[in-house]
Scaffold this active site. Sequence first.
Site, PDB file in Angstrom:
ATOM      1  N   ASN A   1       0.875  -1.170   0.000  1.00  0.00           N
ATOM      2  CA  ASN A   1       0.000   0.000   0.000  1.00  0.00           C
ATOM      3  C   ASN A   1       0.915   1.224   0.000  1.00  0.00           C
ATOM      4  OD1 ASN A   1      -1.477   2.308   0.910  1.00  0.00           O
ATOM      5  ND2 ASN A   1      -3.086   0.971   1.715  1.00  0.00           N
TER       6      ASN A   1
ATOM      7  N   GLU B   1      -3.898   1.836  -2.943  1.00  0.00           N
ATOM      8  CA  GLU B   1      -4.069   3.233  -2.556  1.00  0.00           C
ATOM      9  C   GLU B   1      -3.134   4.136  -3.366  1.00  0.00           C
ATOM     10  OE1 GLU B   1      -5.388   5.487   1.552  1.00  0.00           O
ATOM     11  OE2 GLU B   1      -4.235   3.632   1.751  1.00  0.00           O
TER      12      GLU B   1
ATOM     13  N   ASP C   1      -3.823  -4.995   0.630  1.00  0.00           N
ATOM     14  CA  ASP C   1      -4.167  -4.435   1.930  1.00  0.00           C
ATOM     15  C   ASP C   1      -5.578  -4.899   2.255  1.00  0.00           C
ATOM     16  OD1 ASP C   1      -4.841  -2.974   4.137  1.00  0.00           O
ATOM     17  OD2 ASP C   1      -4.522  -1.007   3.231  1.00  0.00           O
TER      18      ASP C   1
ATOM     19  N   ASN D   1      -6.988  -4.753   5.240  1.00  0.00           N
ATOM     20  CA  ASN D   1      -7.582  -4.055   6.379  1.00  0.00           C
ATOM     21  C   ASN D   1      -8.220  -5.044   7.351  1.00  0.00           C
ATOM     22  OD1 ASN D   1      -7.166  -1.164   6.416  1.00  0.00           O
ATOM     23  ND2 ASN D   1      -8.257  -1.088   4.463  1.00  0.00           N
TER      24      ASN D   1
ATOM     25  N   ASP E   1      -1.533  -6.505   5.689  1.00  0.00           N
ATOM     26  CA  ASP E   1      -1.224  -6.696   4.268  1.00  0.00           C
ATOM     27  C   ASP E   1      -0.843  -8.159   4.062  1.00  0.00           C
ATOM     28  OD1 ASP E   1      -0.987  -3.679   3.208  1.00  0.00           O
ATOM     29  OD2 ASP E   1      -0.117  -3.830   5.231  1.00  0.00           O
TER      30      ASP E   1
ATOM     31  N   ASP F   1       2.682   4.508   5.364  1.00  0.00           N
ATOM     32  CA  ASP F   1       2.495   3.879   6.672  1.00  0.00           C
ATOM     33  C   ASP F   1       2.451   2.352   6.582  1.00  0.00           C
ATOM     34  OD1 ASP F   1       0.118   4.192   5.310  1.00  0.00           O
ATOM     35  OD2 ASP F   1      -0.924   5.246   6.918  1.00  0.00           O
ATOM     36  N   HIS F   2       2.479   1.825   5.369  1.00  0.00           N
ATOM     37  CA  HIS F   2       2.591   0.388   5.124  1.00  0.00           C
ATOM     38  C   HIS F   2       3.986   0.071   4.572  1.00  0.00           C
ATOM     39  CE1 HIS F   2      -1.897  -0.533   5.044  1.00  0.00           C
ATOM     40  NE2 HIS F   2      -1.881   0.799   4.932  1.00  0.00           N
TER      41      HIS F   2
END
Length: 263
Positions: free
Chosen positions: A7, A34, A151, A153, A222, A251-252
């Site tokens: 991501n 994203e 990802d 989530n 992920d 942030d990933h």
Amino acid sequence: MKIATWNINGVKARIGNLCQWLEQSAPDIACLQEIKSQDEGFPRMEIEALGYHVETHGQKGFNGVALLSKMKPDEVNRGLPGDDSDEQARFIEGVFSVQGGVLRVCSLYLPNGNPPDDPVKYPYKLAWMARLQSFAESRLALEEPFILAGDYNVIPEPFDCFDPKVWEGDALFLPKTRNAFRQLENLGLTDAVRATDDESKLYSFWDYQAGAWPKNNGIRIDHLMLSPEAADRLTATEIEKHVRSWEKPSDHVPVCGWFDFAA
């Protein structure tokens, strides 16, 4: 063959990091989520200059997924089947020729679902997961190497986060969310990282807030989910967490798997 999911959290903001990672890590196929870019605005020239073919399914400012590959796919399918009214760009599938047949690789960006009491967001997440299960069933029936990378989530288990109590009311960790993920596994899909490493504190996401990265307050959301035919060829995995320490990081971080498709 090295296959990775990442991501990127905005491909234009992170194009320098992406190119550096492609040069250093050199995945054969990279699944991005994203990208936050329309197809025509995706910075493909920089990536193509590194020897990658680019396929995108984007939208303006939000969501968006991409497949970057050293070989051109034979077929590309955009959008998760099952809801023609869903306009969110969250799914792309590429079909690649490998020794002995074909390999199907999907890049997916599963809805976040928060806040869970929202009348739209959490039901959309669960409905999307139900559609993903139906899609996975149809692809598993082909008995081909098949990888659902992205990802999700979803925090699958308590040891996949630094403190379960912090996440117990979050859409990523609610029982219904984790149950839907288990239903995917029960179809016969293998979680690549957990097939190769049962250690705790294996994370792929650290929030930008509250010093999460230096404190290692992360979560694992992920995933590379593998059909039996892909799992049989899995040789190793790695979460490339060093990328989180780069300047202006996502942030990933990338999650990678190595596969032997010469067998």
